[in-house]
Write a protein that holds these residues in place. Structure first.
Motif, PDB file in Angstrom:
ATOM      1  N   SER A  55       1.677   2.094  -3.519  1.00 50.71           N
ATOM      2  CA  SER A  55       0.543   2.714  -4.218  1.00 50.71           C
ATOM      3  C   SER A  55       0.389   4.172  -3.808  1.00 50.71           C
ATOM      4  O   SER A  55       0.190   5.055  -4.648  1.00 50.71           O
ATOM      5  CB  SER A  55      -0.764   1.987  -3.904  1.00 50.71           C
ATOM      6  OG  SER A  55      -0.622   0.624  -4.122  1.00 50.71           O
ATOM      7  N   ALA A  56       0.491   4.414  -2.501  1.00 49.64           N
ATOM      8  CA  ALA A  56       0.329   5.781  -1.997  1.00 49.64           C
ATOM      9  C   ALA A  56       1.421   6.671  -2.579  1.00 49.64           C
ATOM     10  O   ALA A  56       1.156   7.803  -3.020  1.00 49.64           O
ATOM     11  CB  ALA A  56       0.398   5.785  -0.476  1.00 49.64           C
ATOM     12  N   ARG A  94       0.839  -1.210   0.000  1.00 51.70           N
ATOM     13  CA  ARG A  94       0.000   0.000   0.000  1.00 51.70           C
ATOM     14  C   ARG A  94       0.866   1.250   0.000  1.00 51.70           C
ATOM     15  O   ARG A  94       0.503   2.256  -0.587  1.00 51.70           O
ATOM     16  CB  ARG A  94      -0.897   0.011   1.240  1.00 51.70           C
ATOM     17  CG  ARG A  94      -1.872  -1.142   1.305  1.00 51.70           C
ATOM     18  CD  ARG A  94      -3.273  -0.686   0.875  1.00 51.70           C
ATOM     19  NE  ARG A  94      -4.063  -1.807   0.386  1.00 51.70           N
ATOM     20  CZ  ARG A  94      -4.778  -2.618   1.157  1.00 51.70           C
ATOM     21  NH1 ARG A  94      -4.802  -2.425   2.461  1.00 51.70           N
ATOM     22  NH2 ARG A  94      -5.461  -3.604   0.632  1.00 51.70           N
TER      23      ARG A  94
END
Ligand code: UDP
Ligand code: MG
Length: 324
Positions: free
Chosen positions: A241-242, A238
């Motif tokens: 992605s961030a 994640r």
């Protein structure tokens, strides 16, 4: 026969010839005391698991089993590592006991809280975690890295008990639950809370190792911590992605900035288009990697084949009171 519980204490041992005699002596003393208090019964055992040691560990265990009926031994065919040895021991004894306690061979964890653990078990707790009060006997390095590790795990949403290592009591049905986790990368202190049931903690001060050396050098510690994170959390994916999303936002800002600069004639030929492409491609790539990562994260959860639920009770009284 006394009314105590049938307790098995599982002790993984890797090259522990220096501590085994003292450890078994202390454990046997405690067993004697607990038997006289009817906390544990005659069938209770101390089980040493030899994790493919290269020294005389197994010879000593073998002798001990002959000298004392309270002592049993399991020998693994090779060095499988602490977590595997521990699970191997627990799974081997689970059908013979009411509850099992796991503890390290060096007795750094205080065995005097074992009676408290058993009392909690008798009060209906299925899992009793041994938790360290303070870490003064650990080196500054070990203390800070360990605390940092627990914090990171917490941040990533992994449910683990702070300052608890692998010193814990588990009831037979909790062990049965644990046996339903077929994963290969073991991180027991993360798995046990997933099993569920009522749990509680007992607190103790951790001692220094009284003989022999730590079998957890820095390299093993780091790989253990890394295993813990990657076996329980997809947060690192994640993060990518961030980061990709942030770079995409920067790309838009850079595009505007580059265009303005170009219109005002402050740029060399090709600069604006290069700037825009670099940021844009960078952002899209990171986002794509993150997206692929999400699918890998799903695969990883599927592949683990963890039990989706464990049933504690099924009460069905439909027929109650009826004449059948
Ligand atoms: N251990 C094991 N297999 C290994 C390494 C360690 O069974 O490959 C056992 C070791 O004998 C001890 C426990 O795991 O009973 C914890 O190791 P140690 O006390 O050396 O770790 P530390 O307390 O320094 O973290
Ligand atoms: Mg130790």
């Amino acid at each position: 026969m006394n009314k105590g519980v049938n307790l098995y204490v599982v002790v993984p041992c890797y090259n522990e010839e220096a501590v085994l005699h003292e450890t078994s002596k202390r454990m046997l003393e405690l067993f004697g005391k607990m038997k006289s208090e009817e906390l544990i019964n005659e069938k209770s055992r101390i089980v040493f698991v030899d994790d493919g040691s290269k020294d005389k560990t197994w010879t000593i265990i073998d002798e001990l089993t002959k000298e004392h009926k309270e002592i049993a031994g399991i020998k693994l065919a090779r060095n499988a590592g602490h977590q595997n040895a521990l699970l191997g021991g627990l799974m081997t004894v689970k059908d013979d006991c009411d509850c099992a306690i796991s503890i390290d061979a060096d007795l750094q964890d205080d065995i005097n809280v074992i009676p408290d653990m058993i009392k909690k078990f008798k009060d209906g707790y299925d899992v009793v975690y041994g938790v360290r009060n303070k870490r003064e006997t650990d080196t500054f390095f070990k203390r800070t890295t360990a605390v940092g590790f627990y914090r990171i795990m917490e941040m990533m949403g992994v449910n683990i008990v702070f300052n608890h290592a692998d010193y814990r009591l588990m009831s037979r049905r909790a062990l049965e639950g644990l046996s339903q986790f077929p994963e290969r990368n073991l991180f027991l202190r993360g798995m046990v809370p997933l099993v569920g049931y009522r749990s509680d903690c007992v607190y103790y001060d951790r001692n220094e190792r009284f003989a022999g050396e730590s079998k957890y050098p820095l390299k093993k510690m780091i790989s253990f911590a890394f295993d813990g994170i990657t076996s329980f959390s997809i947060s690192p994916i994640r993060v990518i992605s961030a980061f990709g999303a942030i770079v995409c936002v920067i790309a838009v800002i850079m595009a505007i900035y580059a265009l303005v600069q170009k219109i005002m004639g402050h740029t060399d030929a090709g600069w604006a288009s290069l700037m825009m492409s670099i940021w844009f491609i960078g952002g899209v790539q990171l986002l794509s990697v993150g997206l692929i990562g999400e699918y890998i994260g799903k695969l990883y959860k599927e592949v683990k084949r963890r039990p989706r639920y464990i049933i504690e009770a099924y009460v069905n009284e439909q027929e109650a009171g009826k004449d059948v």
